[in-house]
Design an enzyme around this catalytic site. Sequence first.
Site, PDB file in Angstrom:
ATOM      1  N   THR A   1       0.893  -1.177   0.280  1.00  0.00           N
ATOM      2  CA  THR A   1      -0.292  -0.258  -0.059  1.00  0.00           C
ATOM      3  C   THR A   1       0.720   0.974   0.260  1.00  0.00           C
ATOM      4  OG1 THR A   1      -2.204  -0.780   1.101  1.00  0.00           O
ATOM      5  CG2 THR A   1      -1.875   0.850   0.766  1.00  0.00           C
TER       6      THR A   1
ATOM      7  N   TRP B   1       0.403 -10.166   3.092  1.00  0.00           N
ATOM      8  CA  TRP B   1       0.084  -8.921   1.643  1.00  0.00           C
ATOM      9  C   TRP B   1       0.967  -9.894   1.117  1.00  0.00           C
ATOM     10  CZ3 TRP B   1      -1.144  -7.547   6.279  1.00  0.00           C
ATOM     11  CH2 TRP B   1      -2.306  -6.476   6.678  1.00  0.00           C
TER      12      TRP B   1
ATOM     13  N   ASN C   1      -3.700 -11.376   2.422  1.00  0.00           N
ATOM     14  CA  ASN C   1      -4.803 -10.675   2.698  1.00  0.00           C
ATOM     15  C   ASN C   1      -5.677  -9.906   1.615  1.00  0.00           C
ATOM     16  OD1 ASN C   1      -5.168  -7.618   4.416  1.00  0.00           O
ATOM     17  ND2 ASN C   1      -4.894  -6.778   2.522  1.00  0.00           N
ATOM     18  N   GLU C   2      -6.580 -10.063   1.180  1.00  0.00           N
ATOM     19  CA  GLU C   2      -7.782 -10.093   0.298  1.00  0.00           C
ATOM     20  C   GLU C   2      -7.590 -10.227  -0.869  1.00  0.00           C
ATOM     21  OE1 GLU C   2      -6.967  -5.307   0.558  1.00  0.00           O
ATOM     22  OE2 GLU C   2      -8.489  -5.203   2.886  1.00  0.00           O
TER      23      GLU C   2
ATOM     24  N   GLU D   1     -10.366  -5.803   9.635  1.00  0.00           N
ATOM     25  CA  GLU D   1      -9.727  -4.929   9.235  1.00  0.00           C
ATOM     26  C   GLU D   1     -10.977  -3.297   9.001  1.00  0.00           C
ATOM     27  OE1 GLU D   1      -6.604  -4.172   5.348  1.00  0.00           O
ATOM     28  OE2 GLU D   1      -7.017  -2.902   4.585  1.00  0.00           O
TER      29      GLU D   1
ATOM     30  N   ARG E   1     -14.916   3.270   2.701  1.00  0.00           N
ATOM     31  CA  ARG E   1     -15.958   2.386   2.329  1.00  0.00           C
ATOM     32  C   ARG E   1     -16.938   1.420   4.046  1.00  0.00           C
ATOM     33  NH1 ARG E   1     -10.558  -0.063   2.304  1.00  0.00           N
ATOM     34  NH2 ARG E   1     -10.302   0.930   0.378  1.00  0.00           N
TER      35      ARG E   1
END
Length: 858
Positions: free
Chosen positions: A102, A144, A198-199, A274, A413
């Site tokens: 990120t 990640w 992660n995601e 998260e 969000r």
Amino acid sequence: MVVVRMKWLLFLFSFIGCCLLVLHVAAVDGAQATSYTITNARGPARKLDGVGGLSGGGATSVLLWTYPEPQRSQILDYLFLPNFGASLHILKVEIGGDAQSTDGAESSHMHNPWDEDYYRGYEWWLMREAKKRNPAIKLYGLAWAYPQWVSCRPGSAMQGCTNDIYTYPNQTATYIVKWIAGARLTHGLEIDFVGCWNERPYNDTYLKVLRQTLDRNGFPNTKIVAPDGGWDLANDILRDPELAKAVWGLGAHYPGTTASDAAEKTGKPLWASEDDSTYNNDIGAECWARIVNQNYVNGNMTSTINWNLIAAYMKGTNWYRAGLMSAMQPWVDAPSYGSWHKDGTWTAGPMIWASAHTTQFTQADGSWSYLHRGDGAAHLTNGGSYVTLQSSATGDVTMVIEKMSREHSACVRPNLPAYSTSPETATFQLAGSLAKIPYLYLWETHWAYYEGDTTREFVSRGRVPVTNGKVTLNIDVDSMYTLTTLSTGHKGQHPIPQQPTLFPKKHTDNFENCAISSEGWYFTDQNGIWECVPSNDPDHGIVMRQMVPLKPITWGGDIRPHSLIGHRDAMNTSLVVDAYIEEPGSSVLLGVRMQGTDDSQGILFGVDTSSTWGIWSSISAVATKPPIHSGKTVSVATIQAGQWNTFRIDANGTKLNVWINGRPLISDADVSSMTASGHGLIGTYQYNQFTQFDNFQLYSAYQQCGKRSPKAGDPVSVVECNSEVGIVPSSTWRYSAIPNQKGGSNVNTSTISLINEPNLCIAAVRAGNNDPWWLQLAACNPRDPLQQWAWYFYAIAPDTEEPSYIYLPAFDRCLDIFSGRAHIGAPMDAWPCNKNGNQAFFFDFDAGEIANEATSTC
């Protein structure tokens, strides 16, 4: 809804400082009387698993450990020390994977299969510091990205790689478990929870193998929380008993305070593993206060973890100020942290004190549980929510109440549906064994947005009696309260730091004081990893070296190794560094005026061992697209492996000059079409190029704006935000329009005036339809439609995921950075609204600044 809000504002102005927020038996005029029953008759519901912060995803704490003492310890106290600040229950950290996640890349403990180092990076240090302050804090690790070798054929020299972490699940699980073992054996840390990826897609087989590998290696108490994305894993768990046994809890990201039916049916702990990711001003704090409560009220979630723990990363990377607090100025001569308000007061951060309402009066030790929804947790009649928790060990009780308005509590969000809030006088009838409680301690926070109101953060209101099992509280909008049997709450306070300053104009580092396996101070690796290591040259001692052999299995869009340093707004820059290319075919890459992270844009100079140099304008173009300028270095130096060379690259105005070993290579090359300001950069063309750097020097010059007294007719231009340079009167504004969704008949507008010069307002100068309408200061005229600004507000999303913008509704023109080049001093205009980043402005009520989400300028 706006009409209702305006009525509330009139009420607020009438009663602030008089009887609001004081405990009463009688209702306050203008507030509806409501009643609620709080009972533990059915016993405890779900156990509280904790409120936490996330360091990583990525490099979000990179500047924290570079702070000098005592400021570094002060920041850590505000985060972790019990009964002092945020007093977090959980610290979640990134398991580094050598790749962009990120805001930067974090180092893996294993760059290759035969390499293990459990001192790399700063997460080990951060976990130790958290445990030092709170031995009961829970630790949680999640990856990640992964080094490429986990996908390579086992036993090979990194051959047959698939770029898929699930190809060899035993190999990937062993890699993760070695990190957990390193925490225990090297640092004395027990990892309580571990995630998957992660995601990114989860894999049922891998989760089972991970559980087996944990158990086989002596970590039966390390629980798996997955998938760190959505709730879809729940369906697989309901179908597969072996998977259900492997996974302890379900973790979703940004769930919008709701869980799926399938997730509820599993009976497993449900986490918002998260959440938030919102700019850390008062609006970010209200988002946090609302979701910590309502994740349980609406979704039965027992843990909420904030991304991110601390905004300790450089301006110009992603998601500026999206942390529980800010710590972005560690400069030895002028360290600063926290947030400054427009009136000159300082706070550790509103999100710190929003956290404290829950964390200082509960524990995540297995003894505290929520009361059942409907018994001690529900929505308030006039908007807001309450939750009640009780300790099975001591019998203590804590109730947290929040009434956050829709206008001031939207998270990034997901979208927050419309709802209304208004004050109420609430009577809580305590039942069951709670009826015997004789008194409660009251803590209160109120965030103010408009004239005549005052912010109060985590204020003790003392001990209040419970009469006949009843306690009555006047609950205001944009406020939260804690009622508790515990007397241990405390608003900690360290000495107020000095106001923030920009990155030093002169920064030098020979890396001799750099900890081995760490990156140099103030550097932020973006792709690849740079570590301080001993060189083989006694004249150079400790150097910074690129360490990654293969492009990782990435989370972001990694292109080529590079690390940033400096300030995004540095204009005229000189970068000097010694570089040593280890092997033929390798390279040196240097940059100035760099903007962005993965595919950074700027002025890039590169050279390899063929002595061929080039100038490019982006990371993706380097050595893959024709250079803007190019040539050979042989007239001044032959570049070859195994030797040191000194490079200097200067960008002044529109000209670029480059020297090698003191001899000019490039003279006055035209860079007028390239970026006007930005970071410095070191890098290489490719992975598997292990170039060393030493004796780094960076000299920066900044444009200074807003130093003289403003007057009518002055143009409005881009300036540094107050969070970067402290409160500047010529860029500190008063703006009272209520945030709204654009359109409809209820759009609310106001003028934007200087606080110190209240008769000067921002006005657009009308011109042709296809021309910019330049902004300037003018005598305030509330009847002038060229001064009446409305604010479209979805949320404050620092990456403009859904931009906020301020506009003239009479003309459908938005505040705009002319030409989109957001360097300091760039002119401002009103341009037809287009939702581009150069129009993504919001008003920060705390600092009194009009800030741009995309560029972090004001």
